[in-house]
Design a protein around this motif. Structure first.
Motif, PDB file in Angstrom:
ATOM      1  N   LEU A 176       0.867  -1.171   0.000  1.00  0.00           N
ATOM      2  CA  LEU A 176       0.000   0.000   0.000  1.00  0.00           C
ATOM      3  C   LEU A 176       0.913   1.233   0.000  1.00  0.00           C
ATOM      4  CD1 LEU A 176      -2.741  -0.989   2.629  1.00  0.00           C
ATOM      5  CD2 LEU A 176      -2.840  -1.201   0.124  1.00  0.00           C
ATOM      6  N   VAL A 177       0.721   2.106  -0.984  1.00  0.00           N
ATOM      7  CA  VAL A 177       1.582   3.287  -1.139  1.00  0.00           C
ATOM      8  C   VAL A 177       0.799   4.515  -0.691  1.00  0.00           C
ATOM      9  CG1 VAL A 177       2.947   4.690  -2.737  1.00  0.00           C
ATOM     10  CG2 VAL A 177       2.810   2.200  -3.064  1.00  0.00           C
ATOM     11  N   PHE A 178       1.442   5.324   0.166  1.00  0.00           N
ATOM     12  CA  PHE A 178       0.844   6.573   0.656  1.00  0.00           C
ATOM     13  C   PHE A 178       1.740   7.738   0.221  1.00  0.00           C
ATOM     14  CE2 PHE A 178      -0.621   3.132   3.222  1.00  0.00           C
ATOM     15  CZ  PHE A 178      -1.965   3.402   3.436  1.00  0.00           C
ATOM     16  N   MET A 179       1.108   8.763  -0.314  1.00  0.00           N
ATOM     17  CA  MET A 179       1.855   9.850  -0.945  1.00  0.00           C
ATOM     18  C   MET A 179       2.377  10.843   0.098  1.00  0.00           C
ATOM     19  SD  MET A 179      -0.533  10.467  -4.306  1.00  0.00           S
ATOM     20  CE  MET A 179      -2.032  10.573  -3.322  1.00  0.00           C
ATOM     21  N   GLY A 180       3.709  10.925   0.180  1.00  0.00           N
ATOM     22  CA  GLY A 180       4.344  11.852   1.105  1.00  0.00           C
ATOM     23  C   GLY A 180       5.272  11.133   2.061  1.00  0.00           C
ATOM     24  N   ALA A 181       6.076  11.922   2.781  1.00  0.00           N
ATOM     25  CA  ALA A 181       7.051  11.371   3.719  1.00  0.00           C
ATOM     26  C   ALA A 181       6.573  11.548   5.152  1.00  0.00           C
ATOM     27  CB  ALA A 181       8.406  12.061   3.533  1.00  0.00           C
ATOM     28  N   VAL A 182       6.941  10.592   5.955  1.00  0.00           N
ATOM     29  CA  VAL A 182       6.631  10.656   7.382  1.00  0.00           C
ATOM     30  C   VAL A 182       7.703  11.494   8.073  1.00  0.00           C
ATOM     31  CG1 VAL A 182       6.443   9.274   9.477  1.00  0.00           C
ATOM     32  CG2 VAL A 182       5.475   8.434   7.316  1.00  0.00           C
ATOM     33  N   PRO A 183       7.361  12.394   8.968  1.00  0.00           N
ATOM     34  CA  PRO A 183       8.366  13.181   9.692  1.00  0.00           C
ATOM     35  C   PRO A 183       9.352  12.270  10.414  1.00  0.00           C
ATOM     36  CG  PRO A 183       6.179  14.072  10.075  1.00  0.00           C
ATOM     37  CD  PRO A 183       5.983  12.777   9.360  1.00  0.00           C
ATOM     38  N   ALA A 184      10.620  12.691  10.428  1.00  0.00           N
ATOM     39  CA  ALA A 184      11.643  11.882  11.085  1.00  0.00           C
ATOM     40  C   ALA A 184      11.394  11.771  12.585  1.00  0.00           C
ATOM     41  CB  ALA A 184      13.027  12.480  10.814  1.00  0.00           C
ATOM     42  N   SER A 185      10.668  12.738  13.156  1.00  0.00           N
ATOM     43  CA  SER A 185      10.420  12.730  14.600  1.00  0.00           C
ATOM     44  C   SER A 185       9.241  11.831  14.997  1.00  0.00           C
ATOM     45  CB  SER A 185      10.141  14.153  15.085  1.00  0.00           C
ATOM     46  OG  SER A 185       9.018  14.696  14.408  1.00  0.00           O
ATOM     47  N   ALA A 186       8.525  11.322  14.005  1.00  0.00           N
ATOM     48  CA  ALA A 186       7.330  10.513  14.320  1.00  0.00           C
ATOM     49  C   ALA A 186       7.722   9.206  15.015  1.00  0.00           C
ATOM     50  CB  ALA A 186       6.552  10.232  13.045  1.00  0.00           C
ATOM     51  N   ARG A 187       6.991   8.873  16.051  1.00  0.00           N
ATOM     52  CA  ARG A 187       7.250   7.635  16.788  1.00  0.00           C
ATOM     53  C   ARG A 187       6.191   6.569  16.518  1.00  0.00           C
ATOM     54  NH1 ARG A 187      11.239   7.976  20.294  1.00  0.00           N
ATOM     55  NH2 ARG A 187      10.475   6.079  21.349  1.00  0.00           N
ATOM     56  N   LYS A 188       5.073   6.979  15.990  1.00  0.00           N
ATOM     57  CA  LYS A 188       4.054   6.000  15.618  1.00  0.00           C
ATOM     58  C   LYS A 188       3.132   6.596  14.562  1.00  0.00           C
ATOM     59  CE  LYS A 188       0.575   7.082  19.142  1.00  0.00           C
ATOM     60  NZ  LYS A 188      -0.275   6.521  20.221  1.00  0.00           N
ATOM     61  N   LEU A 189       2.478   5.719  13.805  1.00  0.00           N
ATOM     62  CA  LEU A 189       1.524   6.121  12.768  1.00  0.00           C
ATOM     63  C   LEU A 189       0.223   5.344  13.026  1.00  0.00           C
ATOM     64  CD1 LEU A 189       3.832   5.895   9.601  1.00  0.00           C
ATOM     65  CD2 LEU A 189       3.186   7.979  10.852  1.00  0.00           C
ATOM     66  N   ARG A 190      -0.829   5.849  12.368  1.00  0.00           N
ATOM     67  CA  ARG A 190      -2.116   5.154  12.439  1.00  0.00           C
ATOM     68  C   ARG A 190      -2.621   4.927  11.034  1.00  0.00           C
ATOM     69  NH1 ARG A 190      -7.908   6.389  13.912  1.00  0.00           N
ATOM     70  NH2 ARG A 190      -7.493   8.593  13.432  1.00  0.00           N
ATOM     71  N   LEU A 191      -2.876   3.660  10.713  1.00  0.00           N
ATOM     72  CA  LEU A 191      -3.396   3.300   9.403  1.00  0.00           C
ATOM     73  C   LEU A 191      -4.930   3.239   9.504  1.00  0.00           C
ATOM     74  CD1 LEU A 191      -3.164   2.222   6.488  1.00  0.00           C
ATOM     75  CD2 LEU A 191      -2.778  -0.063   7.475  1.00  0.00           C
ATOM     76  N   VAL A 192      -5.580   4.083   8.694  1.00  0.00           N
ATOM     77  CA  VAL A 192      -7.045   4.209   8.761  1.00  0.00           C
ATOM     78  C   VAL A 192      -7.659   3.732   7.451  1.00  0.00           C
ATOM     79  CG1 VAL A 192      -8.992   5.792   9.041  1.00  0.00           C
ATOM     80  CG2 VAL A 192      -6.873   6.154  10.352  1.00  0.00           C
ATOM     81  N   PHE A 193      -8.668   2.837   7.535  1.00  0.00           N
ATOM     82  CA  PHE A 193      -9.444   2.379   6.377  1.00  0.00           C
ATOM     83  C   PHE A 193     -10.864   2.922   6.495  1.00  0.00           C
ATOM     84  CE2 PHE A 193      -6.223  -0.933   6.917  1.00  0.00           C
ATOM     85  CZ  PHE A 193      -5.745  -1.096   5.637  1.00  0.00           C
ATOM     86  N   ASN A 194     -11.378   3.461   5.399  1.00  0.00           N
ATOM     87  CA  ASN A 194     -12.779   3.909   5.323  1.00  0.00           C
ATOM     88  C   ASN A 194     -13.180   4.755   6.539  1.00  0.00           C
ATOM     89  OD1 ASN A 194     -13.521   2.600   2.818  1.00  0.00           O
ATOM     90  ND2 ASN A 194     -13.542   0.659   3.942  1.00  0.00           N
ATOM     91  N   GLU A 195     -12.596   5.915   6.591  1.00  0.00           N
ATOM     92  CA  GLU A 195     -12.865   6.815   7.720  1.00  0.00           C
ATOM     93  C   GLU A 195     -14.372   7.015   7.923  1.00  0.00           C
ATOM     94  OE1 GLU A 195     -11.356  11.196   9.244  1.00  0.00           O
ATOM     95  OE2 GLU A 195     -11.691  10.868   7.107  1.00  0.00           O
ATOM     96  N   SER A 196     -14.790   7.044   9.165  1.00  0.00           N
ATOM     97  CA  SER A 196     -16.176   7.309   9.604  1.00  0.00           C
ATOM     98  C   SER A 196     -17.067   6.077   9.552  1.00  0.00           C
ATOM     99  CB  SER A 196     -16.830   8.444   8.801  1.00  0.00           C
ATOM    100  OG  SER A 196     -16.067   9.642   8.940  1.00  0.00           O
ATOM    101  N   ASN A 197     -16.652   5.011   8.876  1.00  0.00           N
ATOM    102  CA  ASN A 197     -17.486   3.799   8.875  1.00  0.00           C
ATOM    103  C   ASN A 197     -17.154   2.925  10.096  1.00  0.00           C
ATOM    104  OD1 ASN A 197     -18.841   4.463   6.573  1.00  0.00           O
ATOM    105  ND2 ASN A 197     -18.098   2.729   5.340  1.00  0.00           N
ATOM    106  N   THR A 198     -18.155   2.116  10.464  1.00  0.00           N
ATOM    107  CA  THR A 198     -17.933   1.184  11.569  1.00  0.00           C
ATOM    108  C   THR A 198     -17.246  -0.088  11.063  1.00  0.00           C
ATOM    109  OG1 THR A 198     -20.111   0.186  11.240  1.00  0.00           O
ATOM    110  CG2 THR A 198     -19.949   2.039  12.796  1.00  0.00           C
ATOM    111  N   ASP A 199     -16.657  -0.826  11.977  1.00  0.00           N
ATOM    112  CA  ASP A 199     -15.883  -1.992  11.534  1.00  0.00           C
ATOM    113  C   ASP A 199     -16.752  -3.187  11.149  1.00  0.00           C
ATOM    114  OD1 ASP A 199     -16.768  -2.722  14.051  1.00  0.00           O
ATOM    115  OD2 ASP A 199     -14.855  -3.627  14.630  1.00  0.00           O
ATOM    116  N   ASP A 200     -18.079  -3.122  11.425  1.00  0.00           N
ATOM    117  CA  ASP A 200     -18.953  -4.219  11.031  1.00  0.00           C
ATOM    118  C   ASP A 200     -19.666  -3.955   9.716  1.00  0.00           C
ATOM    119  OD1 ASP A 200     -20.573  -2.223  11.939  1.00  0.00           O
ATOM    120  OD2 ASP A 200     -21.778  -3.522  13.270  1.00  0.00           O
ATOM    121  N   ASN A 201     -19.324  -2.879   9.085  1.00  0.00           N
ATOM    122  CA  ASN A 201     -19.922  -2.561   7.790  1.00  0.00           C
ATOM    123  C   ASN A 201     -19.354  -3.542   6.763  1.00  0.00           C
ATOM    124  OD1 ASN A 201     -20.410  -1.343   5.180  1.00  0.00           O
ATOM    125  ND2 ASN A 201     -20.830   0.589   6.237  1.00  0.00           N
ATOM    126  N   ILE A 202     -20.252  -4.393   6.231  1.00  0.00           N
ATOM    127  CA  ILE A 202     -19.751  -5.422   5.319  1.00  0.00           C
ATOM    128  C   ILE A 202     -19.464  -4.887   3.910  1.00  0.00           C
ATOM    129  CG2 ILE A 202     -20.860  -7.302   6.578  1.00  0.00           C
ATOM    130  CD1 ILE A 202     -23.074  -7.285   4.441  1.00  0.00           C
TER     131      ILE A 202
END
Length: 216
Positions: A176-202
C-alpha cells in the motif's frame, strides 16, 4: 788635284762621323728596347695594356627569413561544472509485525514500512472471510496514514482497483503506497481504512491499526 783630295777626305770624314753617330743611335735604341723587355718581377703593366678583370666578389649570403613568431596560445577555457545534485536520503526501512481486525471479517497484517522522501510504503497481507457477502471494499472512503500531529498521507489508489476490493476467501499480498514522507520525529503512525465507517460494515468496513516506529 790637291783640292779634290781634300774635299774627298773631308767628305769621308763626315760620312765616318755620321756612320758612327748612327751606329751609336741604333745601339742606344737597342739597349732601350732590351731594357723595356726585361721588366722586373711584380712590375705593374704599362698604361697601354688592359689589366685582367678582377674576379667579381661572391654574392653576400641572403639571410634565411626568421620563423614567424608563434601566436600566443589561447588560454584554455575553464568550464565550471554544475554542482552535483545532492543525493537523496536513502529510504528508511523498518520491520513490523502488526495486525488489525474488523468485525466484518477483514484481517490486515502489516509486515514492514519503508519511509522515503516522496512516499511511504507498507508491506501488507490482507484477507477477507464473510458468510453474508462475497466482497468488501477497503478504500471506498478516505484511507490514509496519520502521524502524531494529525498530518495525513492519502493512499495512492491502484489504477486497476481503486477501491481496494477484496473477495471473500481471498488473500492479497502486496504494498500500500501513501503519498508523502513521514516526519523523522514521528514515533508511531495510524493506518485508517474507510474513515467514519464502523468496523462491522460489510460493504466498506472502517477501522484503524496503530503502527509503532522503532527508533522513531
Amino acid at each position: 788635284m790637291n783640292v779634290e783630295k781634300r774635299a774627298q777626305v773631308d767628305a769621308n770624314g763626315v760620312r765616318g762621323r755620321f756612320g758612327m753617330a748612327a751606329s751609336a743611335s741604333v745601339l742606344a735604341v737597342a739597349v732601350l728596347l732590351a731594357a723595356c723587355n726585361e721588366k722586373p718581377a711584380g712590375s705593374q703593366p704599362s698604361a697601354g695594356t688592359n689589366p685582367p678583370a678582377a674576379p667579381s666578389p661572391a654574392p653576400a649570403p641572403v639571410p634565411a627569413p626568421a620563423p614567424a613568431a608563434a601566436a600566443p596560445a589561447a588560454p584554455a577555457a575553464t568550464v565550471e561544472s554544475a554542482p552535483a545534485p545532492q543525493s537523496l536520503a536513502a529510504p528508511r526501512k523498518l520491520p513490523l509485525n502488526v495486525q488489525g481486525v474488523a468485525a466484518a471479517g477483514v484481517t490486515v497484517r502489516v509486515k514492514g514500512i519503508e519511509i522515503g522522501t516522496d512516499a511511504t510504503v507498507l508491506d501488507v497481507s490482507i484477507s477477507f472471510a464473510n458468510r453474508i457477502t462475497s466482497s468488501t471494499m477497503l478504500a471506498l472512503l478516505d484511507t490514509y496514514l496519520e502521524d502524531e500531529s494529525g498530518s495525513r498521507l492519502q493512499i495512492k489508489r491502484p489504477t486497476n482497483n481503486r477501491d481496494l476490493i477484496i473477495r471473500e476467501g481471498e488473500m492479497l499480498n502486496g504494498q500500500l503506497v501513501f503519498m508523502g514522507a513521514v516526519p523523522a520525529s514521528a514515533r508511531k503512525l495510524r493506518l485508517v481504512f474507510n474513515e467514519s465507517n464502523t468496523d462491522d460494515n460489510i460493504v466498506a468496513p472502517g477501522f484503524s491499526v496503530d503502527l509503532p516506529l522503532a527508533g522513531g
